[in-house]
Design a protein around this motif. Structure first.
Motif, short mmCIF file in Angstrom:
data_model
loop_
_atom_site.label_atom_id
_atom_site.label_comp_id
_atom_site.label_asym_id
_atom_site.label_seq_id
_atom_site.Cartn_x
_atom_site.Cartn_y
_atom_site.Cartn_z
N UNK A 112 -8.79 -4.77 3.37
CA UNK A 112 -7.45 -4.59 2.93
C UNK A 112 -6.45 -5.30 3.81
N UNK A 113 -5.33 -5.75 3.32
CA UNK A 113 -4.31 -6.55 3.92
C UNK A 113 -3.48 -5.30 4.83
N UNK A 114 -2.65 -5.66 5.80
CA UNK A 114 -1.61 -4.88 6.47
C UNK A 114 -0.80 -4.10 5.59
N UNK A 115 -0.75 -2.81 5.47
CA UNK A 115 0.11 -2.12 4.39
C UNK A 115 1.27 -1.57 5.05
N UNK A 116 2.51 -1.51 4.16
CA UNK A 116 3.61 -1.22 4.47
C UNK A 116 4.09 -0.09 3.50
N UNK A 117 5.12 0.70 4.07
CA UNK A 117 5.59 2.06 2.89
C UNK A 117 6.01 1.10 1.71
N UNK B 270 -5.21 0.66 -5.15
CA UNK B 270 -6.34 1.45 -5.88
C UNK B 270 -5.61 2.76 -6.04
N UNK B 271 -4.60 3.10 -6.79
CA UNK B 271 -3.85 4.32 -7.13
C UNK B 271 -3.25 5.05 -5.95
N UNK B 272 -2.86 4.58 -4.72
CA UNK B 272 -2.30 5.09 -3.74
C UNK B 272 -1.27 4.55 -3.33
N UNK B 273 -0.08 5.35 -3.15
CA UNK B 273 1.26 4.78 -2.61
C UNK B 273 1.32 5.08 -1.32
N UNK C 117 -11.09 -1.85 -4.75
CA UNK C 117 -11.02 -3.21 -4.44
C UNK C 117 -11.22 -3.56 -3.21
N UNK C 118 -11.00 -2.54 -2.21
CA UNK C 118 -11.30 -2.90 -0.68
C UNK C 118 -11.90 -1.79 -0.18
N UNK C 119 -12.18 -2.14 1.16
CA UNK C 119 -13.03 -1.23 2.06
C UNK C 119 -12.06 -0.49 2.96
N UNK C 120 -12.19 0.87 2.74
CA UNK C 120 -11.39 1.84 3.32
C UNK C 120 -11.87 3.36 3.15
N UNK C 121 -11.42 4.35 3.92
CA UNK C 121 -11.64 5.78 3.79
C UNK C 121 -10.52 6.71 3.16
N UNK C 122 -10.70 7.67 2.60
CA UNK C 122 -9.82 8.49 2.02
C UNK C 122 -9.99 10.12 2.74
N UNK C 123 -9.05 10.45 3.42
CA UNK C 123 -9.20 11.67 4.32
C UNK C 123 -8.33 12.62 3.76
N UNK C 124 -8.85 14.01 3.90
CA UNK C 124 -7.58 15.08 3.76
C UNK C 124 -6.46 14.82 4.75
N UNK C 125 -5.33 15.24 4.33
CA UNK C 125 -4.15 15.14 5.24
C UNK C 125 -3.85 16.57 5.90
N UNK C 126 -3.97 16.55 7.38
CA UNK C 126 -3.67 17.76 8.14
C UNK C 126 -2.53 17.44 8.64
#
Length: 582
Positions: A270-275, A280-283, A353-362
């Motif tokens: 994925x490209x560099x992300x900004x707020x 893919x359904x994540x803000x 569409x991109x390679x990344x992981x989805x973790x729980x938020x601590x």
């Protein structure tokens, strides 16, 4: 094996005598033949969905030794026990490791049943199995049953008989389950090809059928091949029990889990992300951390409104296959661990569409930040924190996984005080290696926490995690490392274990008992052979003084620390000479 027993075995296997799936087609047959009892056992297992992906399908034949009174019982116990136990092994175990563990346990049980006495009284059986997983066939064999493969018009025996000839028509088994306290099993891994036919059969079949007849039956009889082989051997005057299991490889397709892994390998970074960005359904809400290897973002799942953490790979490594494999391995590992002390990784959307992981938020801070705010925690508080970490590490060990990169930055302290292990990017284990996710050269973790054996190129083990845990416990108590801080490049060099000199924790805090200092020293001993063999022993010694540690404190200094003793003697001699000349 009697018809009733065969039905039970098939029911245990979860598949009828002839079963057909998308990739594999099985059939099996077993009969007493001209004998009064059937001491063979034969079963196939072609599971569906999760079990097929995790452990594969299998066909197995066991031939109870006729000269042993309990040969038939041994054969049936071996088949039913293997089917039950093999499919209960952790997914992170390789096929070879899982099969070896199960057969070792079965062999020990059979040997004890026979009392380790004369063969006539023993529970002895041969055992041959073919496990079909992904694009490979894993062959397990002990005894004189055989595994054949027909490919491109040629029949080949893939096993060797563990028997010796005494004379014309007289042989005896040199290896069998239940024969000895220790068992040696042959293992072989074969790449599958569409059109392959595998046959597992007892000597009542292969001793009476020439290869040409076996070939004709396998290629012409379809789903009735197993029964046709048994009938043909009977017609050729077989005097033994007869069993055969046949598997036809109709197509070679990786399990869906491996398909997903292969798909992930081809996903773009994925490209560099900004707020405010959406992916893919994540803000994306904010960037939490960025390093040369990855970025962490706080995000909101727009479908569930839950907070999540997205980990994206660094674009610097987009052309580095080893980096990509290890990044994928982190997700594969995390999804197979379910423990409150280990960060949860959620399964990704297959259409991402991109390679990344989805973790729980601590909601909390990492242990490094916590240590900066709490520079001198009590001994009891450190005990409790180490106990939490040990609970998570035990879960990893049960799954045959080494964390590989334990350090304060990879431990989260939640708002409720609970600790969680994060960043499984350095994890290693046989299940990962089997899927060729990792090379055999695991990179060491952070220089000041990685076990010394990493820098000698040794394979990681759970004792490497014990070393890292010992360093963390030491640092929690003292704010220092137990050894001189390691500087320089990532390619840190260490000549020998003797190059690391432990600094007593008592030098930094006088309220640390000597026996706790001794426990810390044993946990992070440079040589892995001198460390604790189990995490539970380290936890116990932090709670209760070990007698030998108390005795060590009572020993004279020359015995406790001979180097320091002679250094002090030399210093006193030097001072006495200086005073003499003054």
């Amino acid at each position: 094996m009697s018809p009733e027993s065969e039905t039970v075995a098939r029911r245990l296997a979860g598949e009828p005598a002839a079963g057909r799936g998308d990739a594999l087609a099985f059939c099996s047959a077993s009969t007493a033949g001209r004998r009064r009892h059937n001491d063979d056992a034969c079963a196939i297992c072609n599971p569906h969905d999760t079990e097929l992906y995790r452990r594969g399908a299998l066909a197995a034949v066991a031939d109870g030794v006729a000269s042993a009174e309990a040969g038939g019982e041994a054969a049936r116990a071996a088949i039913s026990g293997f089917l039950s136990d093999y499919y209960s092994t952790p997914e992170t175990w390789s096929v070879k490791q899982a099969a070896a563990r199960v057969l070792h346990s079965l062999n020990s049980w059979l040997y004890r049943q026979g009392g380790g006495g004369e063969i006539r009284q023993s529970w002895l059986t041969t055992f041959s199995a073919a496990i079909f997983k992904g694009s490979s066939a894993h062959l397990i064999h002990i005894g004189d049953s055989r595994i054949y493969r027909w490919r491109d018009g040629r029949l080949e025996c893939l096993t060797r008989d563990h028997s010796r000839t005494l004379g014309p028509g007289r042989t005896f088994l040199s290896r069998a389950l239940g024969m000895d306290a220790h068992v040696e099993v042959d293992y072989r891994c074969e790449a599958l090809r569409p059109g392959d036919i595998y046959l597992i059969c007892s000597d009542g079949v292969h001793d009476y059928l020439p290869p040409e007849m076996i070939t004709d039956i396998l290629t012409d009889s379809g789903d009735a091949a197993a029964q046709a082989l048994v009938d043909a051997a009977m017609s050729c005057a077989s005097t033994d029990n007869l069993s055969a299991a046949v598997c036809r490889v109709q197509s070679v397709a990786m399990p869906s889990d491996d398909d997903l892994l292969n798909h992930n390998r081809h996903l773009p970074f994925p490209p560099d992300l900004s707020p405010g960005n959406r992916m893919d359904g994540y803000l994306i809400l904010q960037e939490l951390h960025a390093s040369s290897r990855s970025q962490l973002y706080l995000a909101r799942d727009m479908e569930t409104d839950e907070l999540r953490v997205l980990k994206t790979p660094s674009i610097n490594f987009c052309d580095d296959p080893a980096y990509i494999e290890r990044f994928i391995a982190e997700e594969w590992t995390g999804r197979r661990l379910d423990h409150p002390g280990i960060i949860k990784i959620f399964p990704p959307d297959p259409k991402r569409q991109f390679l990344y992981h989805v973790f729980e938020y601590v909601d909390g801070q990492n242990l490094r930040q916590w240590m900066q705010l709490h520079p001198a925690p009590s001994v009891q508080q450190v005990r409790e924190m180490i106990g939490q970490l040990v609970s998570g590490l035990r879960r990893l060990q049960r799954m045959e996984i080494v964390h590989g990169d334990l350090k304060p930055e990879n431990i989260m302290v939640g708002a409720d005080g609970r600790l969680k292990l994060i960043d499984l990017g350095g994890a290693d284990g046989p299940g990962l290696r089997e899927r060729q996710l990792l090379s055999h050269d695991a990179p060491p973790g952070s220089k000041n926490y990685a076990a010394p054996e990493y820098f000698f190129g040794d394979s990681p083990s759970h004792r490497a995690d014990i070393f890292s845990l010992g360093v963390i416990a030491y640092e929690l108590l003292t704010g220092h490392y137990p050894y001189r801080e390691r500087f320089g490049s990532r390619h840190y060099q260490l000549k020998s274990y003797a190059g690391l000199r432990y600094v007593s924790a008592c030098q930094y805090r006088d309220d640390i008992p000597d026996w706790i200092d001794a426990a810390l020293q044993k946990a992070c001993a440079p040589d892995p052979r001198n460390r604790y063999p189990a995490l539970s022993e380290f936890v116990r010694d932090l709670q209760t003084p070990r007698p030998e540690f108390l005795r060590r404190h009572q020993q004279p200094m020359m015995e406790r620390n001979p180097l320091l003793f002679w250094q002090l003697v030399a210093l006193l001699l030097l001072l006495s000479h200086l005073l003499h000349f003054l």
